[in-house]
Design a protein around this motif. Structure first.
Motif, PDB file in Angstrom:
ATOM      1  N   GLU A   1      -9.472  -6.407   8.653  1.00  0.00           N
ATOM      2  CA  GLU A   1      -9.693  -4.708   8.365  1.00  0.00           C
ATOM      3  C   GLU A   1      -9.407  -4.460   7.067  1.00  0.00           C
ATOM      4  N   VAL A   2      -8.648  -4.824   6.567  1.00  0.00           N
ATOM      5  CA  VAL A   2      -7.649  -4.372   5.266  1.00  0.00           C
ATOM      6  C   VAL A   2      -9.247  -4.593   3.771  1.00  0.00           C
ATOM      7  N   TRP A   3     -10.633  -4.835   4.520  1.00  0.00           N
ATOM      8  CA  TRP A   3     -11.546  -4.473   3.208  1.00  0.00           C
ATOM      9  C   TRP A   3     -11.698  -2.932   2.901  1.00  0.00           C
ATOM     10  N   TYR A   4     -12.058  -3.089   1.796  1.00  0.00           N
ATOM     11  CA  TYR A   4     -12.859  -1.355   1.242  1.00  0.00           C
ATOM     12  C   TYR A   4     -14.122  -1.310   2.818  1.00  0.00           C
ATOM     13  N   PRO A   5     -14.795  -0.086   2.657  1.00  0.00           N
ATOM     14  CA  PRO A   5     -15.529  -0.209   3.467  1.00  0.00           C
ATOM     15  C   PRO A   5     -17.110  -0.546   2.737  1.00  0.00           C
ATOM     16  N   GLY A   6     -17.964  -1.620   3.433  1.00  0.00           N
ATOM     17  CA  GLY A   6     -18.761  -2.096   2.213  1.00  0.00           C
ATOM     18  C   GLY A   6     -18.291  -3.673   1.893  1.00  0.00           C
TER      19      GLY A   6
ATOM     20  N   GLU B   1      -4.879   8.071   5.687  1.00  0.00           N
ATOM     21  CA  GLU B   1      -5.789   7.815   7.225  1.00  0.00           C
ATOM     22  C   GLU B   1      -7.536   8.310   6.941  1.00  0.00           C
ATOM     23  N   PHE B   2      -6.970   8.631   5.478  1.00  0.00           N
ATOM     24  CA  PHE B   2      -8.933   8.164   4.190  1.00  0.00           C
ATOM     25  C   PHE B   2      -8.894   6.530   5.086  1.00  0.00           C
ATOM     26  N   SER B   3     -10.739   6.897   5.436  1.00  0.00           N
ATOM     27  CA  SER B   3     -11.558   5.574   5.539  1.00  0.00           C
ATOM     28  C   SER B   3     -11.630   5.274   4.476  1.00  0.00           C
ATOM     29  N   SER B   4     -11.715   5.801   3.272  1.00  0.00           N
ATOM     30  CA  SER B   4     -12.323   4.475   1.920  1.00  0.00           C
ATOM     31  C   SER B   4     -11.486   4.297   1.328  1.00  0.00           C
ATOM     32  N   GLN B   5     -10.644   3.163   1.488  1.00  0.00           N
ATOM     33  CA  GLN B   5      -9.788   2.667   0.636  1.00  0.00           C
ATOM     34  C   GLN B   5      -9.068   1.125   1.437  1.00  0.00           C
ATOM     35  N   GLY B   6      -8.971   0.027   0.538  1.00  0.00           N
ATOM     36  CA  GLY B   6      -8.418  -0.752   1.003  1.00  0.00           C
ATOM     37  C   GLY B   6      -9.011  -2.301   0.323  1.00  0.00           C
ATOM     38  N   MET B   7      -8.910  -3.126   0.438  1.00  0.00           N
ATOM     39  CA  MET B   7      -9.419  -4.339  -0.492  1.00  0.00           C
ATOM     40  C   MET B   7     -10.646  -4.878  -0.824  1.00  0.00           C
ATOM     41  N   PHE B   8     -11.570  -4.986  -2.005  1.00  0.00           N
ATOM     42  CA  PHE B   8     -12.474  -5.207  -3.136  1.00  0.00           C
ATOM     43  C   PHE B   8     -12.302  -6.888  -3.027  1.00  0.00           C
ATOM     44  N   ASN B   9     -13.328  -7.059  -3.793  1.00  0.00           N
ATOM     45  CA  ASN B   9     -13.795  -7.756  -4.597  1.00  0.00           C
ATOM     46  C   ASN B   9     -14.770  -7.460  -5.971  1.00  0.00           C
ATOM     47  N   GLU B  10     -14.578  -7.832  -7.008  1.00  0.00           N
ATOM     48  CA  GLU B  10     -14.897  -7.717  -7.936  1.00  0.00           C
ATOM     49  C   GLU B  10     -15.030  -8.273  -9.106  1.00  0.00           C
ATOM     50  N   LYS B  11     -16.098  -8.322  -9.925  1.00  0.00           N
ATOM     51  CA  LYS B  11     -15.855  -9.515 -11.055  1.00  0.00           C
ATOM     52  C   LYS B  11     -15.386  -9.373 -12.087  1.00  0.00           C
ATOM     53  N   PRO B  12     -14.182 -10.472 -12.579  1.00  0.00           N
ATOM     54  CA  PRO B  12     -13.231 -10.395 -13.243  1.00  0.00           C
ATOM     55  C   PRO B  12     -13.374  -9.534 -14.462  1.00  0.00           C
ATOM     56  N   PHE B  13     -13.940  -9.062 -15.149  1.00  0.00           N
ATOM     57  CA  PHE B  13     -14.474  -8.453 -16.105  1.00  0.00           C
ATOM     58  C   PHE B  13     -14.702  -7.137 -16.370  1.00  0.00           C
ATOM     59  N   SER B  14     -14.746  -6.497 -15.316  1.00  0.00           N
ATOM     60  CA  SER B  14     -14.560  -5.533 -14.735  1.00  0.00           C
ATOM     61  C   SER B  14     -13.596  -4.692 -15.205  1.00  0.00           C
ATOM     62  N   SER B  15     -13.066  -3.087 -15.519  1.00  0.00           N
ATOM     63  CA  SER B  15     -11.536  -2.521 -15.394  1.00  0.00           C
ATOM     64  C   SER B  15     -11.118  -1.978 -14.554  1.00  0.00           C
ATOM     65  N   ARG B  16     -10.181  -2.206 -13.983  1.00  0.00           N
ATOM     66  CA  ARG B  16      -8.814  -1.177 -12.937  1.00  0.00           C
ATOM     67  C   ARG B  16      -7.993  -0.579 -13.373  1.00  0.00           C
ATOM     68  N   GLN B  17      -7.403   0.507 -12.823  1.00  0.00           N
ATOM     69  CA  GLN B  17      -5.822   0.789 -13.349  1.00  0.00           C
ATOM     70  C   GLN B  17      -5.011   0.219 -13.975  1.00  0.00           C
TER      71      GLN B  17
ATOM     72  N   ARG C   1       0.601  -1.120  -0.027  1.00  0.00           N
ATOM     73  CA  ARG C   1       0.264   0.006  -0.127  1.00  0.00           C
ATOM     74  C   ARG C   1       0.660   1.260  -0.539  1.00  0.00           C
ATOM     75  N   THR C   2       2.007   0.544   1.126  1.00  0.00           N
ATOM     76  CA  THR C   2       3.109   2.179   0.653  1.00  0.00           C
ATOM     77  C   THR C   2       3.914   2.607  -0.301  1.00  0.00           C
ATOM     78  N   TYR C   3       4.448   1.838  -1.237  1.00  0.00           N
ATOM     79  CA  TYR C   3       4.450   2.093  -2.587  1.00  0.00           C
ATOM     80  C   TYR C   3       3.644   2.302  -3.369  1.00  0.00           C
ATOM     81  N   LEU C   4       2.349   2.012  -3.780  1.00  0.00           N
ATOM     82  CA  LEU C   4       1.219   2.190  -4.650  1.00  0.00           C
ATOM     83  C   LEU C   4       0.518   3.304  -4.760  1.00  0.00           C
ATOM     84  N   ARG C   5       0.949   3.808  -3.463  1.00  0.00           N
ATOM     85  CA  ARG C   5       0.393   5.237  -2.737  1.00  0.00           C
ATOM     86  C   ARG C   5       1.380   6.225  -3.436  1.00  0.00           C
TER      87      ARG C   5
END
Length: 203
Positions: free
Chosen positions: A156-161, A181-197, A116-120
């Motif tokens: 606790e590493v999951w994105y809220p929700g 310190e921003f609260s809305s960040q973390g790991m998420f699950n999603e459909k494999p055909f969704s696009s990310r960065q 996470r530190t590196y990705l930031r």
């Protein structure tokens, strides 16, 4: 002056002879200026020595070319991040394969924090966060390594929700905000055909 030249010539000959001498029954093979040079008792003439040396040279070159963005417990990780959401999970597999790697696991909380530190540091000036794929999966209400085995990473590493319990949302990514310190960040699950960065690869 001629005496000095003769002495230097004798030292040169002795030095070359000593360099060429190898223990009896031994064979030393080297590639010098693109040619196979063998010294000693070298009976093989089937080309296997040259093939072995070329393979060794290529392996060493390949290892030298691998640059790790993050190293964790001797494992090498590289992130590929784009400015837009244009990478599906299958695209990510291809990206990692091109680097002789695979989509990465996140092994524990300490590993998650270092990634996470590196990705930031990869977040562009015009953006507030990035979201990229990992190789992990979420199935039957369980976070799994790419191998299918369980992981001990903290909840606790999951994105809220998240995680979402939808059966098709099997692939796992990480969303990282510029603000640690921003609260809305973390790991998420999603459909494999969704696009990310992008994707994080394990090399």
């Amino acid at each position: 002056m001629d005496c000095v030249k003769i002495i230097l010539f004798i030292f040169l000959i002795c030095g070359l002879r000593a360099e060429l001498e190898v223990p009896a029954g031994s064979c030393v093979s080297k590639i010098v200026n693109g040619k196979l040079v063998q010294v000693g008792d070298c009976k093989k003439d089937d080309g296997s020595d040259i093939v072995r040396l070329i393979k060794k040279s290529l392996d060493e070159k390949k290892k030298a070319e691998i640059k790790c963005d993050v190293t964790y417990e001797t494992k090498c990780f590289r992130a590929v991040v784009y400015g837009t959401n244009n990478v599906t999970f299958n695209d990510g597999i291809s990206i990692c394969k091109s680097m002789n790697g695979k989509p990465a696991n996140i092994y524990d909380l300490a590993h998650y924090q270092s990634l996470r530190t590196y990705l930031r540091s990869l977040i562009s000036a015009s953006s507030t966060h990035i979201a990229i794929w990992t190789g992990m999966e979420y199935k039957t209400n369980q976070l799994l390594l790419a191998s299918g085995g369980p992981t001990s990473i903290a909840t606790e590493v999951w994105y809220p929700g998240y995680p979402q319990s939808k059966a098709s949302w099997t692939n796992v990514g990480v969303d990282v905000n510029k603000d640690p310190e921003f609260s809305s960040q973390g790991m998420f699950n999603e459909k494999p055909f969704s696009s990310r960065q992008g994707i994080i690869c394990e090399i």
